[in-house]
Design a protein around this motif. Sequence first.
Motif, PDB file in Angstrom:
ATOM      1  N   TRP A  45      -4.303  -9.615   0.865  1.00 54.02           N
ATOM      2  CA  TRP A  45      -5.748  -9.530   0.681  1.00 54.02           C
ATOM      3  C   TRP A  45      -6.134 -10.564  -0.364  1.00 54.02           C
ATOM      4  O   TRP A  45      -5.498 -10.681  -1.403  1.00 54.02           O
ATOM      5  CB  TRP A  45      -6.175  -8.154   0.188  1.00 54.02           C
ATOM      6  N   LYS A  46      -7.200 -11.273  -0.105  1.00 53.41           N
ATOM      7  CA  LYS A  46      -7.720 -12.278  -1.038  1.00 53.41           C
ATOM      8  C   LYS A  46      -9.230 -12.091  -1.155  1.00 53.41           C
ATOM      9  O   LYS A  46      -9.901 -11.807  -0.164  1.00 53.41           O
ATOM     10  CB  LYS A  46      -7.389 -13.674  -0.516  1.00 53.41           C
ATOM     11  N   TRP A  47      -9.753 -12.235  -2.364  1.00 54.42           N
ATOM     12  CA  TRP A  47     -11.180 -12.099  -2.608  1.00 54.42           C
ATOM     13  C   TRP A  47     -11.910 -13.284  -1.990  1.00 54.42           C
ATOM     14  O   TRP A  47     -11.551 -14.438  -2.210  1.00 54.42           O
ATOM     15  CB  TRP A  47     -11.448 -12.014  -4.109  1.00 54.42           C
ATOM     16  N   SER A  48     -12.969 -13.017  -1.211  1.00 55.19           N
ATOM     17  CA  SER A  48     -13.720 -14.076  -0.527  1.00 55.19           C
ATOM     18  C   SER A  48     -15.025 -14.428  -1.230  1.00 55.19           C
ATOM     19  O   SER A  48     -15.769 -15.265  -0.754  1.00 55.19           O
ATOM     20  CB  SER A  48     -14.033 -13.641   0.907  1.00 55.19           C
ATOM     21  N   GLY A  49     -15.312 -13.753  -2.319  1.00 56.90           N
ATOM     22  CA  GLY A  49     -16.585 -13.966  -3.006  1.00 56.90           C
ATOM     23  C   GLY A  49     -17.487 -12.763  -2.883  1.00 56.90           C
ATOM     24  O   GLY A  49     -18.375 -12.549  -3.701  1.00 56.90           O
ATOM     25  N   VAL A  89       2.042   5.244  -7.875  1.00 59.00           N
ATOM     26  CA  VAL A  89       3.457   4.921  -7.697  1.00 59.00           C
ATOM     27  C   VAL A  89       3.783   3.465  -8.000  1.00 59.00           C
ATOM     28  O   VAL A  89       4.916   3.145  -8.341  1.00 59.00           O
ATOM     29  CB  VAL A  89       3.956   5.316  -6.291  1.00 59.00           C
ATOM     30  N   LYS A  90       2.801   2.592  -7.877  1.00 59.24           N
ATOM     31  CA  LYS A  90       2.976   1.174  -8.210  1.00 59.24           C
ATOM     32  C   LYS A  90       1.636   0.639  -8.680  1.00 59.24           C
ATOM     33  O   LYS A  90       0.584   1.084  -8.225  1.00 59.24           O
ATOM     34  CB  LYS A  90       3.416   0.363  -6.980  1.00 59.24           C
ATOM     35  N   LYS A  91       1.693  -0.348  -9.587  1.00 59.51           N
ATOM     36  CA  LYS A  91       0.459  -1.012  -9.988  1.00 59.51           C
ATOM     37  C   LYS A  91       0.787  -2.401 -10.506  1.00 59.51           C
ATOM     38  O   LYS A  91       1.901  -2.668 -10.952  1.00 59.51           O
ATOM     39  CB  LYS A  91      -0.317  -0.200 -11.022  1.00 59.51           C
ATOM     40  N   ALA A  92      -0.197  -3.273 -10.397  1.00 62.30           N
ATOM     41  CA  ALA A  92      -0.075  -4.640 -10.901  1.00 62.30           C
ATOM     42  C   ALA A  92      -1.460  -5.109 -11.303  1.00 62.30           C
ATOM     43  O   ALA A  92      -2.462  -4.655 -10.753  1.00 62.30           O
ATOM     44  CB  ALA A  92       0.514  -5.543  -9.830  1.00 62.30           C
ATOM     45  N   SER A  93      -1.517  -6.022 -12.267  1.00 59.98           N
ATOM     46  CA  SER A  93      -2.801  -6.510 -12.756  1.00 59.98           C
ATOM     47  C   SER A  93      -2.870  -8.021 -12.710  1.00 59.98           C
ATOM     48  O   SER A  93      -1.862  -8.701 -12.873  1.00 59.98           O
ATOM     49  CB  SER A  93      -3.034  -6.039 -14.201  1.00 59.98           C
ATOM     50  N   GLY A  94      -4.069  -8.522 -12.491  1.00 59.04           N
ATOM     51  CA  GLY A  94      -4.322  -9.953 -12.474  1.00 59.04           C
ATOM     52  C   GLY A  94      -5.791 -10.197 -12.164  1.00 59.04           C
ATOM     53  O   GLY A  94      -6.505  -9.300 -11.730  1.00 59.04           O
ATOM     54  N   SER A 120       2.927  -6.689  -4.496  1.00 64.08           N
ATOM     55  CA  SER A 120       2.872  -7.654  -5.598  1.00 64.08           C
ATOM     56  C   SER A 120       1.498  -8.319  -5.673  1.00 64.08           C
ATOM     57  O   SER A 120       0.716  -8.250  -4.727  1.00 64.08           O
ATOM     58  CB  SER A 120       3.945  -8.730  -5.418  1.00 64.08           C
ATOM     59  N   LEU A 121       1.241  -8.962  -6.802  1.00 70.80           N
ATOM     60  CA  LEU A 121       0.060  -9.799  -7.001  1.00 70.80           C
ATOM     61  C   LEU A 121       0.569 -11.192  -7.313  1.00 70.80           C
ATOM     62  O   LEU A 121       1.379 -11.366  -8.230  1.00 70.80           O
ATOM     63  CB  LEU A 121      -0.754  -9.305  -8.205  1.00 70.80           C
ATOM     64  N   ARG A 122       0.107 -12.185  -6.528  1.00 69.19           N
ATOM     65  CA  ARG A 122       0.501 -13.571  -6.764  1.00 69.19           C
ATOM     66  C   ARG A 122      -0.670 -14.481  -6.453  1.00 69.19           C
ATOM     67  O   ARG A 122      -1.288 -14.353  -5.391  1.00 69.19           O
ATOM     68  CB  ARG A 122       1.669 -13.975  -5.866  1.00 69.19           C
ATOM     69  N   ALA A 123      -0.944 -15.391  -7.366  1.00 71.16           N
ATOM     70  CA  ALA A 123      -1.969 -16.417  -7.166  1.00 71.16           C
ATOM     71  C   ALA A 123      -3.307 -15.812  -6.718  1.00 71.16           C
ATOM     72  O   ALA A 123      -3.940 -16.312  -5.804  1.00 71.16           O
ATOM     73  CB  ALA A 123      -1.480 -17.455  -6.165  1.00 71.16           C
ATOM     74  N   GLY A 124      -3.709 -14.718  -7.344  1.00 70.05           N
ATOM     75  CA  GLY A 124      -4.991 -14.110  -7.032  1.00 70.05           C
ATOM     76  C   GLY A 124      -5.037 -13.344  -5.721  1.00 70.05           C
ATOM     77  O   GLY A 124      -6.116 -13.001  -5.246  1.00 70.05           O
ATOM     78  N   ALA A 125      -3.885 -13.067  -5.129  1.00 72.29           N
ATOM     79  CA  ALA A 125      -3.841 -12.321  -3.862  1.00 72.29           C
ATOM     80  C   ALA A 125      -2.943 -11.101  -4.013  1.00 72.29           C
ATOM     81  O   ALA A 125      -1.963 -11.116  -4.751  1.00 72.29           O
ATOM     82  CB  ALA A 125      -3.320 -13.205  -2.737  1.00 72.29           C
ATOM     83  N   VAL A 126      -3.303 -10.052  -3.289  1.00 72.39           N
ATOM     84  CA  VAL A 126      -2.497  -8.836  -3.242  1.00 72.39           C
ATOM     85  C   VAL A 126      -1.637  -8.938  -1.984  1.00 72.39           C
ATOM     86  O   VAL A 126      -2.157  -9.202  -0.899  1.00 72.39           O
ATOM     87  CB  VAL A 126      -3.386  -7.575  -3.158  1.00 72.39           C
ATOM     88  N   ALA A 127      -0.331  -8.750  -2.121  1.00 70.34           N
ATOM     89  CA  ALA A 127       0.573  -8.795  -0.972  1.00 70.34           C
ATOM     90  C   ALA A 127       1.337  -7.479  -0.887  1.00 70.34           C
ATOM     91  O   ALA A 127       1.660  -6.871  -1.902  1.00 70.34           O
ATOM     92  CB  ALA A 127       1.551  -9.962  -1.105  1.00 70.34           C
ATOM     93  N   ALA A 128       1.599  -7.038   0.339  1.00 66.56           N
ATOM     94  CA  ALA A 128       2.348  -5.800   0.548  1.00 66.56           C
ATOM     95  C   ALA A 128       2.917  -5.792   1.955  1.00 66.56           C
ATOM     96  O   ALA A 128       2.510  -6.574   2.816  1.00 66.56           O
ATOM     97  CB  ALA A 128       1.442  -4.586   0.344  1.00 66.56           C
ATOM     98  N   THR A 129       3.850  -4.895   2.167  1.00 70.08           N
ATOM     99  CA  THR A 129       4.351  -4.620   3.506  1.00 70.08           C
ATOM    100  C   THR A 129       3.968  -3.188   3.817  1.00 70.08           C
ATOM    101  O   THR A 129       4.204  -2.275   3.021  1.00 70.08           O
ATOM    102  CB  THR A 129       5.882  -4.791   3.571  1.00 70.08           C
ATOM    103  N   LEU A 130       3.321  -3.001   4.976  1.00 71.18           N
ATOM    104  CA  LEU A 130       2.876  -1.670   5.388  1.00 71.18           C
ATOM    105  C   LEU A 130       3.820  -1.138   6.448  1.00 71.18           C
ATOM    106  O   LEU A 130       4.065  -1.796   7.463  1.00 71.18           O
ATOM    107  CB  LEU A 130       1.455  -1.736   5.957  1.00 71.18           C
ATOM    108  N   LEU A 131       4.369   0.047   6.192  1.00 69.09           N
ATOM    109  CA  LEU A 131       5.178   0.741   7.184  1.00 69.09           C
ATOM    110  C   LEU A 131       4.275   1.764   7.853  1.00 69.09           C
ATOM    111  O   LEU A 131       3.648   2.575   7.168  1.00 69.09           O
ATOM    112  CB  LEU A 131       6.377   1.429   6.534  1.00 69.09           C
ATOM    113  N   GLY A 132       4.181   1.703   9.181  1.00 64.98           N
ATOM    114  CA  GLY A 132       3.256   2.573   9.884  1.00 64.98           C
ATOM    115  C   GLY A 132       3.796   3.044  11.217  1.00 64.98           C
ATOM    116  O   GLY A 132       4.993   2.953  11.489  1.00 64.98           O
ATOM    117  N   TYR A 133       2.897   3.522  12.047  1.00 68.35           N
ATOM    118  CA  TYR A 133       3.253   4.200  13.293  1.00 68.35           C
ATOM    119  C   TYR A 133       2.482   3.600  14.466  1.00 68.35           C
ATOM    120  O   TYR A 133       1.286   3.347  14.363  1.00 68.35           O
ATOM    121  CB  TYR A 133       2.956   5.686  13.161  1.00 68.35           C
ATOM    122  N   SER A 134       3.155   3.417  15.572  1.00 69.93           N
ATOM    123  CA  SER A 134       2.513   2.847  16.753  1.00 69.93           C
ATOM    124  C   SER A 134       1.631   3.864  17.471  1.00 69.93           C
ATOM    125  O   SER A 134       0.735   3.481  18.211  1.00 69.93           O
ATOM    126  CB  SER A 134       3.567   2.290  17.711  1.00 69.93           C
TER     127      SER A 134
END
Length: 190
Positions: free
Chosen positions: A172-176, A78-83, A141-155
Amino acid sequence: MQQSAVPELAHTQTRPIHWVATATAVAGVVALSSVVQPGSATAATGTQPRAARTAVAPPGTTGVAFPLNCGPVKAVVVKKASGDLDGDGRPETVAVVHCDTAMGTPPDGVYVITRPSDGGTPRVVATLVKPQDRFTVTGFSLRAGAVAATLLGYSSDAVPNCCPDLKTPVAWKWSGSAFVRSTPADTHSV
């Protein structure tokens, strides 16, 4: 009315030849600009020489085996981004995927896809969000080597699938060695 002491100047009266000359000059500039183009922009990072860098196409999602059990329906991206997420100079693709159902809002999975250095078939190398966790992904989105998102969930499991009651921005950011998830302080209920 006072008359000018200077006779009328020839250049103050436009004639058709002036318009033709102007149109010809503009057309020449436009034609020349379409032939002479600047080189493509590149950003040099690291110490690798510019000549050694080659453009690598990001991996696609077609034919990728996502770790998602959809039963008789298929998985849909449904969505994709590359970097370049790990700094190796080769792009990865991050895909938001869920089962293609006719009713309701199926939970999403978020997967990182890479292609082997030999150019083989793209494959999933990391799962950032599991569909079993019942999240819907927005603001992806992907910005500056990081994946960003908003998660809608349930309590809790008592909350109906139609109505998520938690909204959590994550990155999420790659730590090595793995992707590390961070959650900003503005997590709240909806």
